[in-house]
Write a protein that holds these residues in place. Structure first.
Motif, short mmCIF file in Angstrom:
data_model
loop_
_atom_site.label_atom_id
_atom_site.label_comp_id
_atom_site.label_asym_id
_atom_site.label_seq_id
_atom_site.Cartn_x
_atom_site.Cartn_y
_atom_site.Cartn_z
N GLY A 1 0.81 -1.21 0.00
CA GLY A 1 0.00 0.00 0.00
C GLY A 1 0.85 1.26 0.00
N SER B 1 3.82 1.50 -1.18
CA SER B 1 4.59 1.60 -2.42
C SER B 1 3.82 2.36 -3.50
CB SER B 1 4.99 0.21 -2.93
OG SER B 1 3.85 -0.49 -3.37
N ASN B 2 2.51 2.50 -3.34
CA ASN B 2 1.70 3.26 -4.29
C ASN B 2 1.73 4.75 -4.02
OD1 ASN B 2 0.81 1.08 -5.83
ND2 ASN B 2 -0.74 0.59 -4.32
N ARG B 3 2.30 5.15 -2.89
CA ARG B 3 2.40 6.57 -2.55
C ARG B 3 3.63 7.17 -3.21
NH1 ARG B 3 0.17 9.17 1.15
NH2 ARG B 3 2.09 10.10 1.90
N ARG B 4 3.55 8.39 -3.60
CA ARG B 4 4.67 9.04 -4.28
C ARG B 4 5.95 9.00 -3.45
NH1 ARG B 4 5.09 13.80 -8.10
NH2 ARG B 4 7.22 14.49 -7.81
#
Length: 67
Positions: free
Chosen positions: A34, A36-39
């Protein structure tokens, strides 16, 4: 971060556990994916239990830490 008393968008708390515990590792890996999907990614802090809606920094015991 713990003093806030809740998770933020870029911070998650997970209770203590051993890397040999597949259920625990699944929870941590799901949080990693989860984040890793954040900038800018995020932080997952292990060893913080939620007791009655309050965050409690319980840490890790020696065997969990060694794993």
């Amino acid at each position: 971060m713990i003093a806030l008393g809740y998770e933020t968008r870029g911070t998650e708390f997970k209770g203590p556990g051993a890397s040999s515990d597949t259920g625990f590792m699944a929870i941590v890996i799901r949080a990693v994916l989860g984040m890793s999907n954040r900038r800018d990614g995020g932080k997952i802090i292990v060893g913080v239990a939620e007791v009655g809606g309050t965050l409690n920094p319980v840490g890790l015991n020696e065997s969990d830490l060694a794993s």
